[in-house]
Enzyme design. Structure first.
Site, short mmCIF file in Angstrom:
data_model
loop_
_atom_site.label_atom_id
_atom_site.label_comp_id
_atom_site.label_asym_id
_atom_site.label_seq_id
_atom_site.Cartn_x
_atom_site.Cartn_y
_atom_site.Cartn_z
N SER A 157 0.79 -1.24 0.00
CA SER A 157 0.00 0.00 0.00
C SER A 157 0.82 1.28 0.00
O SER A 157 0.26 2.35 -0.20
CB SER A 157 -0.94 0.02 1.20
N LYS A 162 0.43 3.46 -2.93
CA LYS A 162 -0.74 4.35 -3.08
C LYS A 162 -0.33 5.82 -2.99
O LYS A 162 -0.91 6.68 -3.66
CB LYS A 162 -1.80 4.01 -2.02
N TYR A 188 -3.58 -2.20 -10.55
CA TYR A 188 -3.49 -2.03 -9.10
C TYR A 188 -2.62 -3.15 -8.48
O TYR A 188 -1.76 -2.88 -7.64
CB TYR A 188 -4.90 -2.00 -8.49
N TYR A 193 -3.76 2.91 7.88
CA TYR A 193 -4.98 2.11 8.04
C TYR A 193 -5.90 2.76 9.06
O TYR A 193 -5.98 3.98 9.13
CB TYR A 193 -4.62 0.65 8.39
N VAL A 215 1.15 -3.60 3.95
CA VAL A 215 1.14 -4.90 4.65
C VAL A 215 2.43 -5.70 4.44
O VAL A 215 2.62 -6.73 5.08
CB VAL A 215 -0.09 -5.77 4.28
N1 GLU Z 1 -2.36 -5.68 -2.16
C1 GLU Z 1 -3.06 -5.42 -0.96
C2 GLU Z 1 -4.53 -5.42 -1.18
O1 GLU Z 1 -4.99 -4.74 -2.04
C3 GLU Z 1 -2.60 -4.13 -0.36
C4 GLU Z 1 -2.70 -4.26 1.07
C5 GLU Z 1 -2.01 -3.17 1.82
O2 GLU Z 1 -0.78 -3.04 1.81
O3 GLU Z 1 -2.76 -2.44 2.47
O4 GLU Z 1 -5.27 -6.10 -0.51
#
Ligand code: GLU
Length: 312
Positions: free
Chosen positions: A58, A61, A197, A248, A266
């Site tokens: 993530s 992002k 993504y 998060y 994650v």
């Molecule tokens: N590839 C993970 C998902 O989309 C990203 C999770 C993360 O790092 O928050 O579920």
């Protein structure tokens, strides 16, 4: 001082749970820990496993949002830039409030007509990836080139096993994307959006790579060579959304302990920004119940306590 921060974090290394929603992440050793600090002048300091690549997940992002926002003033990531793109366009399709729900939650989307709360939950990141796909024609390649350029590491690559595994276990993300498409909030077909993504999540970078690549957030939008990637107000906005939504459903707790804009993934990485001074990246795969690296958060907590460098 970095060594002292690393020593402080050491007892926390191995605590928490390594992400196991895909086999490719589950295999990562829990005893890893790295920290890198890149100052605004280009000096980089590190300790532990700071040069070992890991799955950015993530954290990507933040960079895809920056790349979309940068498209208003010349394009580092896509052919020909995107004349007529305005910074505010993305904010019509995604909000900037903490969600108060898990990063992959579907519930809020229904009540809020397919407009995700912020760009750092999965639904919001899918909208940003969709936008990047429209702007560049190839979102994941544009992002990879951008990350290579900003990190100065031409060898950065996707991890094919992680990308495949994400796709194989991608029902939830596909559901989010289809749901938003039903509200007219995607410009591209769902399979293409989620494919890009997943690739973006699978990029492998080290603490060093990420701290250097995130330098523009500490330099108020300037790249290492002094050229402008983002307007200062845009860098400010990304940092603000990182502070309020980047860790998060624990951004309040993170602001309380660390007091810096940060984005976690994650894979166990966390990028944090001290505006005007430096960008840090910490990595340790053991996650707390909210999905943030246990040892990484302990390290950042100690770093801001030692230096007094927080935004508060
Ligand atoms: N590839 C993970 C998902 O989309 C990203 C999770 C993360 O790092 O928050 O579920």
């Amino acid at each position: 001082m970095i060594d002292e921060v690393a020593a402080h974090a050491r007892p926390y290394v191995g605590r928490g749970q390594v992400a196991d929603y895909i086999p490719a992440l589950e295999r990562v050793r829990a005893d890893r820990f790295g920290i890198a600090v890149a100052d605004i002048h280009g000096e980089v300091y590190g300790a532990g496993d700071w040069e070992v690549p890991f799955s950015v997940q993530s954290i990507s992002k933040t960079f895809s949002l920056a790349l979309v926002m940068s498209q208003g003033h010349g394009s580092p990531g896509g052919p020909g830039g995107s004349a007529g793109y305005h910074e505010d366009e993305i904010w019509r399709r995604v909000g900037r409030e903490p969600s108060g729900t898990p990063f992959n939650s579907l519930v809020q989307l229904e009540a809020e007509n397919g407009i995700p709360r912020n760009p750092f939950i999965n639904a919001g990141a899918l909208v940003v990836t969709d936008r990047l796909l429209t702007l560049t024609g190839d979102a994941s390649t544009a992002l990879l080139h951008f990350l290579r350029e900003e990190s100065g590491n031409p060898d950065l690559a996707f991890d094919q096993a992680v990308a495949d595994s994400e796709a194989e276990h991608g029902d939830r993300n596909a559901a989010l994307a289809h749901f938003m498409a039903s509200f007219g909030n995607l410009e591209n077909p769902v399979p293409r959006v989620i494919e890009h993504y997943f690739w973006q999540c699978s990029v492998e970078m080290s603490c060093r790579d990420l701290a250097v690549a995130g330098g523009f957030l500490a330099r108020h939008g300037l790249r290492a060579d002094g050229s402008r990637l983002l307007e200062a107000r845009e860098a400010k906005r990304i940092n603000a959304v990182m502070l309020t939504c980047g860790t998060y459903d624990a951004a309040g707790e993170f602001a309380y302990r660390v007091g810096l804009p940060a984005k976690s993934g994650v894979g166990g990485g966390i990028v944090a920004v001290v505006p005007g001074r430096c960008t840090l990246c910490v990595w340790s795969p053991g996650l707390d119940a909210r999905g943030n690296s246990v040892a990484g958060a302990a390290a950042l907590d100690h770093f801001t306590t030692l230096t007094g460098w927080s935004v508060f």
